[in-house]
Enzyme design. Sequence first.
Site: not given
Ligand code: AMP
Length: 281
Positions: A36-37, A176
């Site tokens: 996702g990241h 994702v």
């Molecule tokens: P986090 O590390 O959880 O703060 O996420 C960092 C960025 O990655 C944020 O903009 C989240 O929305 C994005 N993100 C996390 N998981 C996903 C995913 N499964 N699909 C798309 N973007 C994601």
Amino acid sequence: MIRVTTVAGMKDLVRRWRGEGKRIGLVPTMGYLHEGHLSLVRRSKSRSDVTVVSIFVNPAQFGPREDLQKYPRDLERDAALLEKEGVDAVFCPTVGEMYPAGYKTYVQVTELEGRLCGKSRPGHFRGVATVVLKLFNIVEPALAFFGWKDAQQVIVLKRMAADLDLGVEIAACPLVREPDGLAMSSRNAYLSPEERKAAPVLFRSLAAAEKLVAAGERDAAKVVAGIRSAIEAEPLARVDYVEAVSLETLEPVAELAGEVLVALAVFVGTTRLIDNVRLRV
Ligand code: AMP
């Protein structure tokens, strides 16, 4: 790939890039990276001249009884993944660097911050908005990339960027999923094997709701109730909230019309997971 740990070091690098006329893309994360990241990183690489990924587990967005201490961290693995993607710089400051002694300033996006996840996580979006504004001031990106996984975060940050005339484009990227539909999340690492097996019920319930709406259902209460009962049928799952809201205001809707966000948070065991679908009705 350059690794930067200080605000001053990041600002120096940014000054050099901007002097060369480069458009900077920023991908803010809390690390423990997954596909996702990396999808956001690839989007940034395709739209920016240089890409900065920040890795910072931001204490300001965790409640006192939340998982700040146990949040998964693996900077070396993350750095190797980002290096492979061709990221230009990773910004991984310490807490003291971002919030030095005497720190007092916070940003609030009123009303929007209190809806959906804001009800069970008071102060969460104040912490998110604050750290993202700080990152914008440090990295001066033209574009910043966020995932629809965190739909409320996207809406809150778009509002902040518009209201405070930040001149940063908030680029929202697709959610994702794992092959079985579970939204990818660093917190999935908390799930036991049985919980991991149960967790796709979130997506399955949303996918069923989407089908119901495609077949003509317009009553938000019925759609929400259907999702709730599907989740309640899973013994390891406990609903925090299920809501159908306007994608713009995040206010609950009675009738499904226009752009609607169907969002939920569910505890699977002790792990709180979120998921959503956006519907254009
Ligand atoms: P986090 O590390 O959880 O703060 O996420 C960092 C960025 O990655 C944020 O903009 C989240 O929305 C994005 N993100 C996390 N998981 C996903 C995913 N499964 N699909 C798309 N973007 C994601």
